[in-house]
Design a protein around this motif. Structure first.
Motif, PDB file in Angstrom:
ATOM      1  N   LYS A   6      -3.410  -6.991  -0.025  1.00 50.23           N
ATOM      2  CA  LYS A   6      -3.444  -7.665  -1.327  1.00 50.23           C
ATOM      3  C   LYS A   6      -2.069  -7.629  -1.969  1.00 50.23           C
ATOM      4  O   LYS A   6      -1.359  -6.629  -1.918  1.00 50.23           O
ATOM      5  N   PHE A   7      -1.726  -8.764  -2.571  1.00 53.81           N
ATOM      6  CA  PHE A   7      -0.437  -8.883  -3.251  1.00 53.81           C
ATOM      7  C   PHE A   7      -0.338  -7.903  -4.422  1.00 53.81           C
ATOM      8  O   PHE A   7       0.732  -7.355  -4.697  1.00 53.81           O
ATOM      9  N   LYS A   8      -1.454  -7.669  -5.092  1.00 51.52           N
ATOM     10  CA  LYS A   8      -1.456  -6.761  -6.237  1.00 51.52           C
ATOM     11  C   LYS A   8      -1.038  -5.358  -5.817  1.00 51.52           C
ATOM     12  O   LYS A   8      -0.227  -4.707  -6.500  1.00 51.52           O
ATOM     13  N   ASP A   9      -1.597  -4.876  -4.691  1.00 52.65           N
ATOM     14  CA  ASP A   9      -1.221  -3.544  -4.200  1.00 52.65           C
ATOM     15  C   ASP A   9       0.246  -3.502  -3.810  1.00 52.65           C
ATOM     16  O   ASP A   9       0.949  -2.518  -4.056  1.00 52.65           O
ATOM     17  N   TYR A  10       0.696  -4.585  -3.188  1.00 52.20           N
ATOM     18  CA  TYR A  10       2.109  -4.648  -2.777  1.00 52.20           C
ATOM     19  C   TYR A  10       3.030  -4.577  -3.993  1.00 52.20           C
ATOM     20  O   TYR A  10       4.023  -3.835  -3.992  1.00 52.20           O
ATOM     21  N   MET A  11       2.709  -5.341  -5.055  1.00 54.14           N
ATOM     22  CA  MET A  11       3.550  -5.365  -6.257  1.00 54.14           C
ATOM     23  C   MET A  11       3.572  -3.994  -6.922  1.00 54.14           C
ATOM     24  O   MET A  11       4.634  -3.495  -7.320  1.00 54.14           O
ATOM     25  N   ARG A  12       2.420  -3.366  -7.053  1.00 52.93           N
ATOM     26  CA  ARG A  12       2.356  -2.065  -7.704  1.00 52.93           C
ATOM     27  C   ARG A  12       3.171  -1.022  -6.931  1.00 52.93           C
ATOM     28  O   ARG A  12       3.953  -0.263  -7.512  1.00 52.93           O
ATOM     29  N   ASN A  13       2.996  -1.005  -5.617  1.00 53.13           N
ATOM     30  CA  ASN A  13       3.738  -0.045  -4.808  1.00 53.13           C
ATOM     31  C   ASN A  13       5.231  -0.372  -4.764  1.00 53.13           C
ATOM     32  O   ASN A  13       6.060   0.534  -4.674  1.00 53.13           O
ATOM     33  N   SER A  14       5.570  -1.651  -4.848  1.00 49.33           N
ATOM     34  CA  SER A  14       6.985  -2.029  -4.887  1.00 49.33           C
ATOM     35  C   SER A  14       7.634  -1.521  -6.162  1.00 49.33           C
ATOM     36  O   SER A  14       8.761  -0.996  -6.129  1.00 49.33           O
ATOM     37  N   PHE A  15       6.940  -1.664  -7.284  1.00 52.99           N
ATOM     38  CA  PHE A  15       7.467  -1.138  -8.541  1.00 52.99           C
ATOM     39  C   PHE A  15       7.695   0.372  -8.439  1.00 52.99           C
ATOM     40  O   PHE A  15       8.713   0.899  -8.915  1.00 52.99           O
ATOM     41  N   MET A  16       6.741   1.048  -7.823  1.00 48.92           N
ATOM     42  CA  MET A  16       6.870   2.498  -7.665  1.00 48.92           C
ATOM     43  C   MET A  16       8.077   2.852  -6.808  1.00 48.92           C
ATOM     44  O   MET A  16       8.866   3.748  -7.132  1.00 48.92           O
ATOM     45  N   GLN A  17       8.228   2.132  -5.707  1.00 50.39           N
ATOM     46  CA  GLN A  17       9.350   2.406  -4.805  1.00 50.39           C
ATOM     47  C   GLN A  17      10.677   2.167  -5.493  1.00 50.39           C
ATOM     48  O   GLN A  17      11.611   2.989  -5.372  1.00 50.39           O
ATOM     49  N   TYR A  18      10.778   1.047  -6.226  1.00 48.47           N
ATOM     50  CA  TYR A  18      12.045   0.745  -6.902  1.00 48.47           C
ATOM     51  C   TYR A  18      12.327   1.762  -8.006  1.00 48.47           C
ATOM     52  O   TYR A  18      13.486   2.113  -8.261  1.00 48.47           O
ATOM     53  N   ALA A  19      11.270   2.226  -8.680  1.00 47.72           N
ATOM     54  CA  ALA A  19      11.471   3.243  -9.715  1.00 47.72           C
ATOM     55  C   ALA A  19      12.000   4.534  -9.096  1.00 47.72           C
ATOM     56  O   ALA A  19      12.922   5.164  -9.622  1.00 47.72           O
ATOM     57  N   LEU A  20      11.427   4.912  -7.957  1.00 51.15           N
ATOM     58  CA  LEU A  20      11.902   6.121  -7.273  1.00 51.15           C
ATOM     59  C   LEU A  20      13.332   5.955  -6.778  1.00 51.15           C
ATOM     60  O   LEU A  20      14.134   6.888  -6.840  1.00 51.15           O
ATOM     61  N   ILE A  21      13.643   4.756  -6.291  1.00 52.62           N
ATOM     62  CA  ILE A  21      15.017   4.487  -5.842  1.00 52.62           C
ATOM     63  C   ILE A  21      15.986   4.597  -7.010  1.00 52.62           C
ATOM     64  O   ILE A  21      17.079   5.180  -6.892  1.00 52.62           O
ATOM     65  N   LEU A  22      15.583   4.041  -8.173  1.00 51.10           N
ATOM     66  CA  LEU A  22      16.446   4.098  -9.359  1.00 51.10           C
ATOM     67  C   LEU A  22      16.671   5.546  -9.803  1.00 51.10           C
ATOM     68  O   LEU A  22      17.801   5.956 -10.101  1.00 51.10           O
TER      69      LEU A  22
END
Length: 573
Positions: A6-22
């Protein structure tokens, strides 16, 4: 890499990954800044201070070492020690030397009986000098090594600013007989003045046995006067639990070591504080990202669902459906692209229908021409005579006629290999040759590399037929040349005859019809060929006509290079 259904799961996890990267990036930048700060404000400053103190002390050491040797050989000093002559000159000489140095000194001139003859020590300090163990030890050494200049630490407790921790000593000899001793003691107050102008927190000077000559912090001096900090590595020392970056310069030629220390306790506290703050902020950022990711994803999902709904409607052949929704600018662009695409799909479907209709008309017209009773009658009548006179040639004619009829009524693929269409044209021309005999000559010269290329079916024959119908008049002979080559990444098929040609007025009329995409002529094969090529391949393709009345006609077909199922426009067949 994790796959999401699901795109929704992908978007949520992408936000998490980018936040951790930041957060990780900020953490790395913080660590780098701390390292840079440590190097610039602790290590670099510490080393600079060490170099400054080392250079100064080594210079003063050299001056004292050189001059005590010269002073011990000075005649004024010798005469004063032996005969008490020139006392004023001797005192002035020693006093001026002492006061002219960066580190001033206490001078003491002794006779051979170790009695003080001249000194700038206060009277109260003379007793401390006389009773000093270091002084007694160095005099004993001088008696054994009268030609050497000796140095030692000094722990005699002087008052009134005359405290000294380091002594230069030399015998005064006359004719190789000791007549006295000269000692120069470096004053601690002048060293303090130099140390105050450096940026290091702690500065110590020791001899090569770690005996402390000078230190502005007694916490690093043990009970026997030696340098003894708590070291856990080559550069970090701990004093009262606080960390100091330490530089030790033991390369001074006088066997003196200069030790400088700069506190890094503040950097350590700031590092711990910074890491704690980053982790706290990171924790709240992750919580905030989870909350915002759900909100943003839901809004984007609505826009995507709208697009999916539109695609479903189009899949159900509702090609008139268009999206009209107020959303983000990017989705508006996507919706506009979708709407434009559907408009183009409608256009292409209509265009494909037109291509099919044009092709159907061409084939029907061609079939009608081939089944012309007059043409069939002429072929059959010719066959009748050939069977009687030349059965072998009649057999070839019959086979060619059968191939011609079979190819004409075959409504399979709209594209065939050039080789197949040329065989069809050859059969057609052979039958026409039998009909017209010497009045018709034809030549086919096609580059062998082109024979595997695809061309529209029945695209050459209407042009050849046009040459026979309009070029052969008044019983005049006719020659038809068919050639093919690649020019500028296009296939150019040329059908040229030496017939009657086309008058200028008729030529203009013909060109007007060819250039009118909405024309529907009933009896012009050239138009159908030209229109079919343009519809199938684009407006840059089609046919060109070159003709002059009484000078023949040349028609050039321009089509793309096509091999197999795909168009390869830069491919050389």
């Amino acid at each position: 890499m994790t796959k999401y259904s699901k795109f929704k799961d992908y978007m949520r996890n992408s936000f998490m990954q980018y936040a951790l990267i930041l957060i990780s990036f900020i953490f790395i930048l913080f660590i780098i800044s701390m390292v840079v700060n440590l190097k610039l404000f602790a290590i670099k400053t510490n080393k600079s201070s060490n170099e400054k103190v080392s250079a100064f002390f080594e210079n003063q050491y050299d001056i004292y070492y050189k001059n005590i040797g010269e002073l011990s050989q000075n005649n004024i000093i010798k005469e004063f020690v032996l005969n008490k002559k020139n006392s004023t000159d001797a005192f002035t000489l020693l006093y001026n030397f002492s006061n002219s140095q960066g580190i001033k000194s206490n001078f003491v001139l002794l006779d051979k009986d170790e009695s003080i003859k001249a000194t700038n020590l206060y009277k109260a300090n003379c007793g401390s000098f006389t009773n000093s163990i270091e002084v007694k030890n160095i005099i004993n050494k001088l008696k054994k090594e009268k030609d050497k200049i000796l140095t030692t630490t000094n722990r005699a407790q002087y008052n009134n600013g005359q405290r000294s921790n380091y002594i230069f000593a030399k015998c005064i000899a006359d004719n190789d007989v000791i007549i006295g001793y000269l000692m120069l003691q470096l004053r601690e107050t002048d060293l303090n003045n130099i140390i105050l102008n450096t940026d290091a927190d702690i500065i110590s000077i020791t001899d090569n046995f770690d005996n402390v000559i000078y230190s502005n912090n007694n916490n690093i001096v043990n009970s026997i006067g030696k340098y003894n900090p708590d070291m856990n590595s080559s550069n970090i020392a701990y004093i009262n639990g606080k960390a100091y970056y330490t530089t030790i310069n033991d390369n001074i030629k006088s066997n003196i070591k200069v030790i400088t220390m700069t506190s890094i306790a503040m950097q350590q506290k700031f590092l711990i504080f910074g890491i704690t703050i980053i982790f706290i902020i990171g924790f709240f950022v992750i919580i905030l990202v989870i909350f915002l990711a759900n909100k943003m994803t839901n809004k984007n999902i609505n826009a995507i669902n709208t697009l999916l709904e539109a695609i479903d409607k189009c899949a159900n052949e509702n090609l008139q459906y268009r999206i009209d929704l107020d959303t983000f600018e990017e989705f508006k662009i996507l919706y506009d692209k979708f709407n434009n695409m559907m408009t183009k799909v409608e256009y292409l479907i209509n265009k494909n229908k037109e291509i099919s209709e044009r092709k159907r008309i061409m084939e029907i017209k061609h079939l009608e021409g081939q089944l012309n009773p007059h043409f069939v009658f002429n072929v059959l009548e010719t066959l009748h005579y050939e069977i009687l006179l030349n059965p072998q040639e009649a057999s070839k004619m019959l086979v060619s006629f059968a191939k011609l009829m079979r190819y004409s009524i075959n409504y399979g693929s709209t594209e065939v290999e050039l080789k197949i269409d040329i065989e069809y044209v050859s059969n057609y021309l052979m039958l026409q040759k039998i009909r017209y005999n010497k009045r018709l000559e034809y030549y086919i010269n096609i580059d062998e590399k082109l024979m595997k290329c695809k061309i529209p079916k029945l695209i050459i024959q209407p042009i050849v037929e046009n040459s026979l119908v309009h070029g052969m008049k008044d019983s005049s002979p006719l020659t038809v040349n068919i050639t093919g080559e690649i020019v500028e990444n296009k296939i150019e098929l040329s059908i040229e005859d030496d017939g009657q040609g086309i008058e200028k007025k008729e030529m203009q009329k013909l060109l007007n019809i060819l250039n009118d995409e909405y024309a529907m002529p009933e009896h012009i094969g050239l138009y159908n060929v030209n229109r079919a090529i343009k519809l199938m391949y684009g407006d840059i393709y089609g046919l060109d006509i070159y003709s002059k009345h009484s000078s023949g006609t040349k028609i050039v077909l321009k089509i793309p290079i096509v091999e197999g199922e795909d168009n390869v426009y830069n491919f050389s067949c």
